[in-house]
Design a protein around this motif. Structure first.
Motif, PDB file in Angstrom:
ATOM      1  N   ARG A  88     -24.866  57.409  -2.435  1.00 50.21           N
ATOM      2  CA  ARG A  88     -25.329  57.137  -3.625  1.00 50.21           C
ATOM      3  C   ARG A  88     -26.559  56.841  -3.816  1.00 50.21           C
ATOM      4  O   ARG A  88     -27.511  57.659  -4.464  1.00 50.21           O
ATOM      5  CB  ARG A  88     -24.608  56.095  -4.602  1.00 50.21           C
ATOM      6  N   TRP A  89     -27.141  56.065  -2.882  1.00 46.21           N
ATOM      7  CA  TRP A  89     -28.518  55.641  -2.691  1.00 46.21           C
ATOM      8  C   TRP A  89     -29.239  56.925  -2.311  1.00 46.21           C
ATOM      9  O   TRP A  89     -30.306  57.083  -2.726  1.00 46.21           O
ATOM     10  CB  TRP A  89     -28.694  54.344  -1.772  1.00 46.21           C
ATOM     11  N   LEU A  91     -28.774  59.990  -2.581  1.00 46.79           N
ATOM     12  CA  LEU A  91     -28.671  61.087  -3.973  1.00 46.79           C
ATOM     13  C   LEU A  91     -29.681  60.452  -5.075  1.00 46.79           C
ATOM     14  O   LEU A  91     -30.434  61.329  -5.499  1.00 46.79           O
ATOM     15  CB  LEU A  91     -27.461  60.880  -4.221  1.00 46.79           C
ATOM     16  N   GLU A  92     -29.590  59.381  -5.390  1.00 50.44           N
ATOM     17  CA  GLU A  92     -30.523  58.767  -6.246  1.00 50.44           C
ATOM     18  C   GLU A  92     -32.006  58.924  -5.754  1.00 50.44           C
ATOM     19  O   GLU A  92     -32.940  59.393  -6.445  1.00 50.44           O
ATOM     20  CB  GLU A  92     -30.325  57.324  -6.454  1.00 50.44           C
ATOM     21  N   ALA A  96     -30.741  63.037  -7.326  1.00 48.70           N
ATOM     22  CA  ALA A  96     -29.512  63.694  -7.730  1.00 48.70           C
ATOM     23  C   ALA A  96     -28.713  62.429  -8.237  1.00 48.70           C
ATOM     24  O   ALA A  96     -29.010  61.382  -8.156  1.00 48.70           O
ATOM     25  CB  ALA A  96     -28.923  64.392  -6.480  1.00 48.70           C
ATOM     26  N   ARG A  97     -27.474  62.771  -8.753  1.00 47.37           N
ATOM     27  CA  ARG A  97     -26.389  61.886  -9.244  1.00 47.37           C
ATOM     28  C   ARG A  97     -25.097  62.169  -8.241  1.00 47.37           C
ATOM     29  O   ARG A  97     -24.878  63.368  -7.673  1.00 47.37           O
ATOM     30  CB  ARG A  97     -26.183  62.392 -10.617  1.00 47.37           C
ATOM     31  N   TRP A  98     -24.171  61.430  -8.472  1.00 52.20           N
ATOM     32  CA  TRP A  98     -23.125  61.321  -7.929  1.00 52.20           C
ATOM     33  C   TRP A  98     -22.273  62.403  -8.180  1.00 52.20           C
ATOM     34  O   TRP A  98     -21.763  63.011  -7.407  1.00 52.20           O
ATOM     35  CB  TRP A  98     -22.253  60.113  -8.292  1.00 52.20           C
ATOM     36  N   GLU A  99     -22.272  62.973  -9.601  1.00 49.77           N
ATOM     37  CA  GLU A  99     -21.605  64.072  -9.891  1.00 49.77           C
ATOM     38  C   GLU A  99     -22.261  65.413  -9.241  1.00 49.77           C
ATOM     39  O   GLU A  99     -21.535  66.628  -9.548  1.00 49.77           O
ATOM     40  CB  GLU A  99     -21.585  64.199 -11.431  1.00 49.77           C
ATOM     41  N   ASP A 100     -23.204  65.398  -8.651  1.00 46.81           N
ATOM     42  CA  ASP A 100     -24.148  66.451  -8.260  1.00 46.81           C
ATOM     43  C   ASP A 100     -23.402  66.986  -6.727  1.00 46.81           C
ATOM     44  O   ASP A 100     -23.517  67.882  -6.246  1.00 46.81           O
ATOM     45  CB  ASP A 100     -25.691  66.291  -7.966  1.00 46.81           C
ATOM     46  N   ALA A 129     -16.810  63.135 -10.179  1.00 42.85           N
ATOM     47  CA  ALA A 129     -17.281  63.990  -9.388  1.00 42.85           C
ATOM     48  C   ALA A 129     -16.443  65.382  -8.944  1.00 42.85           C
ATOM     49  O   ALA A 129     -16.757  66.553  -8.857  1.00 42.85           O
ATOM     50  CB  ALA A 129     -18.120  63.657  -8.171  1.00 42.85           C
ATOM     51  N   VAL A 155     -29.065  69.590  -5.943  1.00 42.77           N
ATOM     52  CA  VAL A 155     -30.386  68.851  -6.522  1.00 42.77           C
ATOM     53  C   VAL A 155     -31.205  69.580  -7.524  1.00 42.77           C
ATOM     54  O   VAL A 155     -31.107  70.759  -7.183  1.00 42.77           O
ATOM     55  CB  VAL A 155     -30.829  67.909  -5.441  1.00 42.77           C
ATOM     56  N   ARG A 156     -31.916  68.946  -8.393  1.00 39.92           N
ATOM     57  CA  ARG A 156     -32.732  69.743  -9.180  1.00 39.92           C
ATOM     58  C   ARG A 156     -33.990  70.113  -8.301  1.00 39.92           C
ATOM     59  O   ARG A 156     -34.283  69.666  -7.409  1.00 39.92           O
ATOM     60  CB  ARG A 156     -33.416  69.010 -10.286  1.00 39.92           C
TER      61      ARG A 156
END
Length: 158
Positions: A88-89, A91-92, A96-100, A129, A155-156
């Motif tokens: 999670r860290w 990703l953040e 990004a988010r967990w759902e990504d 997710a 990710v964006r």
């Protein structure tokens, strides 16, 4: 899209991932070896070798080592939670988010002992997710840990 074009594009994406700059997280643990934990390629983030250690520490949560350095006992639930937090860290930190998360490969050192607990916790953490998942039993991991994850997330754009 025809199959050849799909595999060619997939191969190009993997090649780009292998040659792109690594992505460093400020909160996840540093890699044990020389390889990075994460690489970004386009809109994909590849996370590899994410274990339960905490940043800045060589200690592994939930593990008791014998004097000779072998694992005396471990708590798979504690290790799972630590691994999920580390993912999670990263990703953040990448925006990004967990759902990504779109794909997760799980490596367990004792499938028979740990799968039920891992699966229960996985269901709790990943309920929203729902990435594809593969779970593999391995003889050992590079350090005295019982679980490690390899993930792919969308990710964006940077």
């Amino acid at each position: 899209m025809d199959a050849l074009r799909f595999f060619t594009e997939a191969e190009e994406c993997v090649r780009e991932a292998m040659t792109s700059n690594e992505f460093q997280s400020s909160r996840a643990p540093e890699p044990v070896g020389l390889y990075p934990h994460a690489r970004r390629a386009g809109n994909l983030l590849f996370l590899s070798g994410i274990g339960p250690r905490q940043r800045g520490s060589k200690e592994i949560p939930g593990v008791r080592l014998a004097p000779d350095g072998t694992v005396e006992s471990y708590d798979i639930a504690v290790q799972c939670r630590a691994v999920f937090d580390n993912v999670r860290w990263v990703l953040e930190d990448a925006g990004a988010r967990w759902e990504d998360l779109v794909d997760v490969t799980v490596f367990l050192t004792d499938m028979g002992r740990d799968f039920a607990t891992f699966n229960r916790l996985y269901a709790e953490y990943f309920a929203g997710a729902r990435p594809c998942r593969t779970t593999v039993e391995v003889t050992a991991l590079p350090t005295p840990i019982a679980i490690e994850l390899k993930c792919i997330a969308e990710v964006r754009s940077p």
